[in-house]
Design an enzyme around this catalytic site. Structure first.
Site, PDB file in Angstrom:
ATOM      1  CB  ILE A   9       1.393 -54.677 -74.022  1.00 36.50           C
ATOM      2  CG1 ILE A   9       2.893 -54.455 -74.283  1.00 36.50           C
ATOM      3  CG2 ILE A   9       1.178 -55.889 -73.103  1.00 36.50           C
ATOM      4  CD1 ILE A   9       3.689 -54.020 -73.080  1.00 36.50           C
ATOM      5  CD  GLN A  12       0.784 -55.444 -86.872  1.00 36.83           C
ATOM      6  OE1 GLN A  12       1.118 -56.088 -87.840  1.00 36.83           O
ATOM      7  NE2 GLN A  12      -0.059 -54.423 -86.947  1.00 36.83           N
ATOM      8  CG  ASP A  63     -10.667 -58.034 -70.137  1.00 37.79           C
ATOM      9  OD1 ASP A  63     -11.365 -57.184 -70.725  1.00 37.79           O
ATOM     10  OD2 ASP A  63     -10.541 -59.203 -70.530  1.00 37.79           O
ATOM     11  CB  SER A  89      -8.312 -55.407 -83.577  1.00 41.49           C
ATOM     12  OG  SER A  89      -7.582 -56.571 -83.910  1.00 41.49           O
ATOM     13  CB  SER A 133      -9.672 -47.928 -86.880  1.00 43.72           C
ATOM     14  OG  SER A 133      -9.838 -48.641 -88.077  1.00 43.72           O
ATOM     15  CD  GLU A 135     -12.601 -51.138 -91.463  1.00 38.38           C
ATOM     16  OE1 GLU A 135     -13.768 -51.530 -91.436  1.00 38.38           O
ATOM     17  OE2 GLU A 135     -11.924 -51.109 -92.499  1.00 38.38           O
ATOM     18  CE1 TYR A 156     -11.599 -52.549 -84.276  1.00 35.70           C
ATOM     19  CE2 TYR A 156     -11.770 -51.531 -86.447  1.00 35.70           C
ATOM     20  CZ  TYR A 156     -11.049 -51.780 -85.292  1.00 35.70           C
ATOM     21  OH  TYR A 156      -9.778 -51.260 -85.153  1.00 35.70           O
ATOM     22  NE  ARG A 191      -2.751 -56.585 -89.763  1.00 36.56           N
ATOM     23  CZ  ARG A 191      -3.720 -55.853 -89.251  1.00 36.56           C
ATOM     24  NH1 ARG A 191      -3.958 -55.873 -87.945  1.00 36.56           N
ATOM     25  NH2 ARG A 191      -4.433 -55.037 -90.008  1.00 36.56           N
TER      26      ARG A 191
HETATM   27  P1  NAP Z   1      -4.241 -56.899 -82.314  1.00 39.96           P
HETATM   28  O1  NAP Z   1      -2.978 -57.500 -82.818  1.00 39.96           O
HETATM   29  O2  NAP Z   1      -5.533 -57.592 -82.557  1.00 39.96           O
HETATM   30  O3  NAP Z   1      -4.054 -56.675 -80.738  1.00 39.96           O
HETATM   31  C1  NAP Z   1      -5.133 -56.326 -79.915  1.00 39.96           C
HETATM   32  C2  NAP Z   1      -4.663 -56.305 -78.474  1.00 39.96           C
HETATM   33  O4  NAP Z   1      -5.786 -56.012 -77.632  1.00 39.96           O
HETATM   34  C3  NAP Z   1      -4.110 -57.671 -77.990  1.00 39.96           C
HETATM   35  O5  NAP Z   1      -3.066 -57.410 -77.084  1.00 39.96           O
HETATM   36  C4  NAP Z   1      -5.302 -58.259 -77.252  1.00 39.96           C
HETATM   37  O6  NAP Z   1      -4.950 -59.200 -76.279  1.00 39.96           O
HETATM   38  C5  NAP Z   1      -5.841 -57.000 -76.603  1.00 39.96           C
HETATM   39  N1  NAP Z   1      -7.221 -57.140 -76.122  1.00 39.96           N
HETATM   40  C6  NAP Z   1      -8.294 -57.602 -76.787  1.00 39.96           C
HETATM   41  N2  NAP Z   1      -9.378 -57.550 -76.007  1.00 39.96           N
HETATM   42  C7  NAP Z   1      -8.978 -57.037 -74.823  1.00 39.96           C
HETATM   43  C8  NAP Z   1      -9.630 -56.768 -73.591  1.00 39.96           C
HETATM   44  N3  NAP Z   1     -10.929 -57.013 -73.415  1.00 39.96           N
HETATM   45  N4  NAP Z   1      -8.914 -56.222 -72.576  1.00 39.96           N
HETATM   46  C9  NAP Z   1      -7.580 -55.994 -72.725  1.00 39.96           C
HETATM   47  N5  NAP Z   1      -6.901 -56.252 -73.855  1.00 39.96           N
HETATM   48  C10 NAP Z   1      -7.605 -56.766 -74.888  1.00 39.96           C
HETATM   49  O7  NAP Z   1      -4.423 -55.414 -82.876  1.00 39.96           O
HETATM   50  P2  NAP Z   1      -3.315 -54.403 -83.472  1.00 39.96           P
HETATM   51  O8  NAP Z   1      -3.257 -54.600 -84.937  1.00 39.96           O
HETATM   52  O9  NAP Z   1      -2.090 -54.477 -82.659  1.00 39.96           O
HETATM   53  O10 NAP Z   1      -4.043 -53.010 -83.232  1.00 39.96           O
HETATM   54  C11 NAP Z   1      -3.856 -52.267 -82.038  1.00 39.96           C
HETATM   55  C12 NAP Z   1      -5.005 -51.279 -81.878  1.00 39.96           C
HETATM   56  O11 NAP Z   1      -5.045 -50.416 -83.012  1.00 39.96           O
HETATM   57  C13 NAP Z   1      -6.384 -51.905 -81.792  1.00 39.96           C
HETATM   58  O12 NAP Z   1      -7.172 -51.085 -80.969  1.00 39.96           O
HETATM   59  C14 NAP Z   1      -6.897 -51.841 -83.214  1.00 39.96           C
HETATM   60  O13 NAP Z   1      -8.297 -51.852 -83.216  1.00 39.96           O
HETATM   61  C15 NAP Z   1      -6.314 -50.520 -83.654  1.00 39.96           C
HETATM   62  N6  NAP Z   1      -6.012 -50.357 -85.078  1.00 39.96           N
HETATM   63  C16 NAP Z   1      -5.272 -51.291 -85.739  1.00 39.96           C
HETATM   64  C17 NAP Z   1      -4.944 -51.063 -87.059  1.00 39.96           C
HETATM   65  C18 NAP Z   1      -4.101 -52.030 -87.842  1.00 39.96           C
HETATM   66  O14 NAP Z   1      -4.096 -51.950 -89.077  1.00 39.96           O
HETATM   67  N7  NAP Z   1      -3.348 -52.907 -87.192  1.00 39.96           N
HETATM   68  C19 NAP Z   1      -5.373 -49.891 -87.701  1.00 39.96           C
HETATM   69  C20 NAP Z   1      -6.119 -48.961 -86.985  1.00 39.96           C
HETATM   70  C21 NAP Z   1      -6.423 -49.202 -85.663  1.00 39.96           C
HETATM   71  P3  NAP Z   1      -4.733 -60.775 -76.653  1.00 39.96           P
HETATM   72  O15 NAP Z   1      -3.340 -60.863 -77.197  1.00 39.96           O
HETATM   73  O16 NAP Z   1      -4.916 -61.434 -75.343  1.00 39.96           O
HETATM   74  O17 NAP Z   1      -5.781 -61.124 -77.665  1.00 39.96           O
HETATM   75  O1  F7E Z   2      -9.322 -57.044 -94.303  1.00 38.12           O
HETATM   76  C1  F7E Z   2     -10.678 -58.320 -97.414  1.00 38.12           C
HETATM   77  C2  F7E Z   2     -11.653 -57.789 -96.386  1.00 38.12           C
HETATM   78  O2  F7E Z   2      -9.266 -58.176 -92.081  1.00 38.12           O
HETATM   79  C3  F7E Z   2      -8.859 -56.207 -95.331  1.00 38.12           C
HETATM   80  C4  F7E Z   2      -7.886 -54.247 -88.681  1.00 38.12           C
HETATM   81  O3  F7E Z   2      -6.574 -54.110 -88.201  1.00 38.12           O
HETATM   82  O4  F7E Z   2      -7.469 -52.645 -90.417  1.00 38.12           O
HETATM   83  C5  F7E Z   2      -7.901 -53.970 -90.179  1.00 38.12           C
HETATM   84  O5  F7E Z   2      -9.220 -54.168 -90.647  1.00 38.12           O
HETATM   85  C6  F7E Z   2      -9.698 -56.397 -96.563  1.00 38.12           C
HETATM   86  C7  F7E Z   2     -11.201 -56.334 -96.317  1.00 38.12           C
HETATM   87  O6  F7E Z   2      -8.422 -55.800 -92.329  1.00 38.12           O
HETATM   88  C8  F7E Z   2     -10.256 -61.868 -96.751  1.00 38.12           C
HETATM   89  O7  F7E Z   2     -12.994 -57.963 -96.826  1.00 38.12           O
HETATM   90  C9  F7E Z   2     -10.633 -60.603 -98.474  1.00 38.12           C
HETATM   91  O8  F7E Z   2     -11.810 -55.588 -97.326  1.00 38.12           O
HETATM   92  O9  F7E Z   2      -7.083 -57.611 -93.238  1.00 38.12           O
HETATM   93  P1  F7E Z   2      -8.482 -57.256 -92.943  1.00 38.12           P
HETATM   94  P2  F7E Z   2      -9.530 -54.657 -92.142  1.00 38.12           P
HETATM   95  O10 F7E Z   2     -10.898 -55.204 -92.147  1.00 38.12           O
HETATM   96  O11 F7E Z   2      -9.217 -53.579 -93.117  1.00 38.12           O
HETATM   97  C10 F7E Z   2      -8.276 -51.633 -89.796  1.00 38.12           C
HETATM   98  C11 F7E Z   2      -7.658 -50.296 -90.114  1.00 38.12           C
HETATM   99  C12 F7E Z   2      -8.516 -51.867 -88.367  1.00 38.12           C
HETATM  100  O12 F7E Z   2      -8.667 -50.931 -87.585  1.00 38.12           O
HETATM  101  C13 F7E Z   2      -8.797 -53.271 -87.941  1.00 38.12           C
HETATM  102  O13 F7E Z   2      -8.578 -53.432 -86.551  1.00 38.12           O
HETATM  103  O14 F7E Z   2      -9.448 -57.710 -97.066  1.00 38.12           O
HETATM  104  N1  F7E Z   2     -10.524 -59.786 -97.394  1.00 38.12           N
HETATM  105  N2  F7E Z   2     -10.497 -61.881 -98.102  1.00 38.12           N
HETATM  106  C14 F7E Z   2     -10.277 -60.539 -96.320  1.00 38.12           C
HETATM  107  N3  F7E Z   2     -10.047 -60.208 -95.034  1.00 38.12           N
HETATM  108  C15 F7E Z   2      -9.803 -61.212 -94.154  1.00 38.12           C
HETATM  109  N4  F7E Z   2      -9.548 -60.913 -92.861  1.00 38.12           N
HETATM  110  N5  F7E Z   2      -9.792 -62.535 -94.545  1.00 38.12           N
HETATM  111  C16 F7E Z   2     -10.012 -62.922 -95.834  1.00 38.12           C
HETATM  112  O15 F7E Z   2     -10.000 -64.096 -96.149  1.00 38.12           O
END
Ligand code: NAP
Ligand code: F7E
Length: 346
Positions: A9, A12, A63, A89, A133, A135, A156, A191
């Site tokens: 919770i 983001q 957790d 994540s 995801s 991913e 991941y 984010r």
């Molecule tokens: P985020 O901002 O990184 O938030 C992750 C949340 O998980 C935070 O509340 C974090 O707590 C909590 N957490 C991490 N480890 C934990 C543990 N061991 N036990 C309990 N809670 C834990 O990620 P988000 O972008 O909101 O994404 C939410 C979910 O959607 C994640 O599962 C992510 O992998 C998935 N997802 C995200 C995207 C995207 O583009 N944003 C896309 C596809 C899937 P803390 O605040 O304490 O770190």
């Molecule tokens: O990278 C490139 C990097 O870390 C996006 C998570 O929410 O979305 C997220 O994963 C792209 C990649 O997101 C930097 O190599 C370049 O190709 O913003 P990102 P992600 O890896 O796509 C998916 C759907 C999830 O599920 C995940 O939880 O950007 N990139 N330069 C970089 N990325 C980062 N982080 N930092 C750089 O400096």
């Protein structure tokens, strides 16, 4: 009044989802990790002291590495819906912390499933959303939809695939109501600052206001289907309101490179990014996901869901937010205050 339990919770999505559910009249329970500093900043606008009669948001220490604790939260909150958003994540970090990522993302989901299995076995009813995801598609060629075979490219991604199949298996084996949302990248001003979109908007805004000189970044050629997080939490909720449990891709159907995001953000800031941006190999991944482009026609058709915020509006929203943040930072700096900026390695 419906009740929801959200793991993750404080993240983001968790914060947007909690707001969305509270606005729908839900009582919301959230799992929060104990940390040495407060990690509930994203919940500030909706948090009320639980002693107040009107409180509808309740936080519980927990957790997903601790199954027993989660079971107790489940018994106490007795939700109608669970949203499992907890995860390590960050894809790049998952290469450094592979076992930990698997424990939280894959086995953490399994712990929740085991708890739900027993809870439903004892005569209770609950629906579960699993945060899958894009991913998981990894190297699978675009466009990707529910029929695309998974080909994850990071610890991941592999862990999310395991979690996905655990959910499918528990749905089929125990007739549980479980939906896998396969969400493509979604962003917002909330984010985390180590994801590329926010890293870019935060840095460009600081550069614009003279607070920093350079942005060091990784692969500019990767392409992502970027949407707005506020739109995507609605899709999570819609999945759990359907008559039958199913899996859905959620995406905009538009793909852009990191370079395009950078160019647009720089244009909104009014700066020449080529003078300030340098690449650093440390931000490259051992195996990259090159091209994500989601086909969300099933979600559009069956859930009636569609994204509202365009790519251009998303970039503008993030830039405007971070320009305001940088301006506050500059005011504080000019008044002689030290502003904590974090110490990111990703
Ligand atoms: P985020 O901002 O990184 O938030 C992750 C949340 O998980 C935070 O509340 C974090 O707590 C909590 N957490 C991490 N480890 C934990 C543990 N061991 N036990 C309990 N809670 C834990 O990620 P988000 O972008 O909101 O994404 C939410 C979910 O959607 C994640 O599962 C992510 O992998 C998935 N997802 C995200 C995207 C995207 O583009 N944003 C896309 C596809 C899937 P803390 O605040 O304490 O770190
Ligand atoms: O990278 C490139 C990097 O870390 C996006 C998570 O929410 O979305 C997220 O994963 C792209 C990649 O997101 C930097 O190599 C370049 O190709 O913003 P990102 P992600 O890896 O796509 C998916 C759907 C999830 O599920 C995940 O939880 O950007 N990139 N330069 C970089 N990325 C980062 N982080 N930092 C750089 O400096």
């Amino acid at each position: 009044m419906k009740k929801a339990l959200i793991s993750g919770i404080t993240g983001q999505d968790g914060s947007f989802l909690a707001e969305f559910l509270l606005a729908k009249g839900y009582e919301v329970h959230g799992v929060v990790r104990r940390a040495s500093t407060f990690n509930t900043e994203r919940l500030d606008s909706i948090y009320a002291d639980p002693h107040e009669k009107s409180a509808k948001l309740f936080l519980h220490y927990g957790d997903v590495a601790d199954g027993g604790g989660f079971r107790r939260i489940l018994e106490k909150a007795r939700p109608d819906e669970i949203y499992n958003l907890a995860a390590q994540s960050h894809v790049r970090v998952s290469f450094d912390q592979a076992e930990y990522t698997a424990d939280v993302v894959a086995t953490g989901t399994l712990r929740i499933l085991e708890a739900v299995r027993d809870y439903v076995g004892a005569g209770n009813t609950v629906r579960l959303y699993q945060a899958g995801s894009s991913e998981m598609f990894g190297a699978a060629p675009p466009p990707q939809n529910e029929a695309t075979p998974f080909y994850p490219r990071s610890p991941y991604g592999v862990s999310k695939v395991a979690a996905h199949w655990y959910c499918v298996n528990y749905r089929e084996a125990y007739s549980l109501f479980i939906c896998n949302g396969i969400l493509f990248n979604h962003e917002s001003p909330r984010r985390g600052e180590t994801f590329v979109t926010r890293k870019i908007t935060r840095a460009l805004a600081r550069i614009k206001l003279g607070l920093q000189e350079k942005l060091y970044i990784g692969n500019l050629d990767a392409r992502r289907d970027w949407g707005y997080a506020g739109d995507y939490v609605e899709a999570m909720w819609l999945m759990l309101q359907q008559p039958a449990a199913d899996d859905y891709v959620v995406a905009t159907g538009e793909s852009h490179s990191v370079r395009e995001f950078l160019e647009l953000a720089a244009a909104h800031c009014g700066i020449d990014w080529t003078r300030h941006v340098e690449t650093d190999r440390r931000y490259f991944r051992p195996t990259e996901v090159d091209f994500l482009l989601g086909d969300a026609s099933k979600a559009r058709r069956q859930l009636g869901w569609e994204p509202r915020v365009s790519f251009d509006d998303l970039v503008r929203m993030m830039v405007e937010h971070d320009l305001e943040l940088a301006s506050q930072e500059r005011t504080l700096a000019e008044a002689g205050h030290t502003v904590h900026r974090g110490a990111s390695q990703a």
